[in-house]
Design an enzyme around this catalytic site. Sequence first.
Site, short mmCIF file in Angstrom:
data_model
loop_
_atom_site.label_atom_id
_atom_site.label_comp_id
_atom_site.label_asym_id
_atom_site.label_seq_id
_atom_site.Cartn_x
_atom_site.Cartn_y
_atom_site.Cartn_z
CE LYS A 199 -1.83 1.77 4.06
NZ LYS A 199 -1.66 3.20 4.28
NE ARG A 246 -7.39 4.83 5.24
CZ ARG A 246 -6.58 5.48 6.05
NH1 ARG A 246 -6.87 5.58 7.33
NH2 ARG A 246 -5.47 6.03 5.60
CG ASP A 252 2.53 1.45 9.73
OD1 ASP A 252 2.80 1.75 8.56
OD2 ASP A 252 2.28 2.29 10.61
#
Length: 419
Positions: A23, A398, A306
Amino acid sequence: MVEVLKIEGGHKLYGDITVSGAKNAALAIIPGALLVEGACRIENVPSIRDVKLILDMLRYLGAKVELEDSSTVIIDASEIKTCKAPYEMASKMRASYYLLGALLGRFGEAEVALPGGCYFGQRPIDLHEKGFRLLGANVRQAKGQIIAKAKTLRGASIFLDKISVGATINIILAAVRAEGTTIIENAAKEPHIVDLANFLNSMGANIRGAGTETIRVKGVERLGGGTYTIIPDQIEAGTFMLMAAATGGDVCVKNVIPKHMDSLSSKLIESGVEITECDDFIRVRRNGAIRPVKVTTLPYPGFPTDLQPQMVAFLSCCDGTSIVTENVWENRFQYIGELVRLNANITIEGSSARINGVKHLEGAPVRATDLRAGAAMVIAGLVAQGITEIHNPINIDRGYEDLEKKLTAIGAKIERVIQ
Ligand code: EPZ
């Protein structure tokens, strides 16, 4: 009517799961296509909400954007009709600010909404602005927008006060077609920065040192089109590894670059998980207890911030007390309250979470407070006794492509329901 992810916990995961494209590489490379006069064919693009949003923003700017298939996009930015990003769209996602560097680098002007995105406390962009100014741009904020203009961009030496992924990427984008050479010192070294540099170089740029703390960008006149394949997503891969470890199953996480996973693999081994690395997959198995560990998030190659929420969820059932310290963001523990609803025993002490392992978690309704917190709720739901309902799954969409489908295929009981 609300959409929730419903998970029946207690099922070990077995089989193969494949990682999609990265991403955070795609969110840098797609704006990078604005620097190219010609068609860029980009493969292994993840089909996720944030990518769809940035592609729509490029269409708004006038670029031709076509999907060849679900993971291949062709972008031709030869004709751009405006350098003003759509306020409504851009304010929804922090990565929109890469349009600043790309538009400034190509056209000498850009107007983009101040960043939105996940809220972990103050998310300044002072280092981006410092870089643009040193390259010769005038940068100001007005009516919620950042406005950057430059007659000519000239190479400069830029020292980043803090290691910043976004600032490193944005300065590379602005410097690629500047006059002369730009040196970025104290640069971030994340895999997606290397991927952006490789993409731009494949289109004719001259960038050296990406992945080290000093990056040299020699300005070029023009970039031509070409084809590029995005690297696998390090964070999606790590999330799957933690799901396998948490449920005590045996899973091959495929389409990974094992080197990118070193900090997590080493921590999982320390906690008693069996990790077997091969050239493009990592096998994760756990039979025994989860040994308590200490984790500290740091810029790459340190443990990624993350993966911090997902790691805390995994350690909720450790055999003792674990400590996870968040060094990158000032406030990235908001999701802990949701884990406590699932019977986790976690307290926050300054920038650390103290996790007193519990025998088991108990299913309950929880919220995905942001993208990676949502992934942490999935991990917790997979191991909790009973049913866990995750509200606001749109946050998970997302950054994770076809999550339910991928997890169901390896034995998870997970479905999306409308209530
Ligand atoms: C990128 O955010 C990622 N987002 C984040 O991932 C990730 O958490 C972060 O890098 C760290 O790895 C994307 O790539 C789209 P930073 P970014 O600039 O670029 C401070 C996800 O889940 N800072 O490296 O915004 C900042 O406050 C998301 O995919 C300044 O002080 O992160 C933070 O403390 C969540 N001034 C630190 O640097 C600046 O001008 C690191 O931020 C910029 C940043």
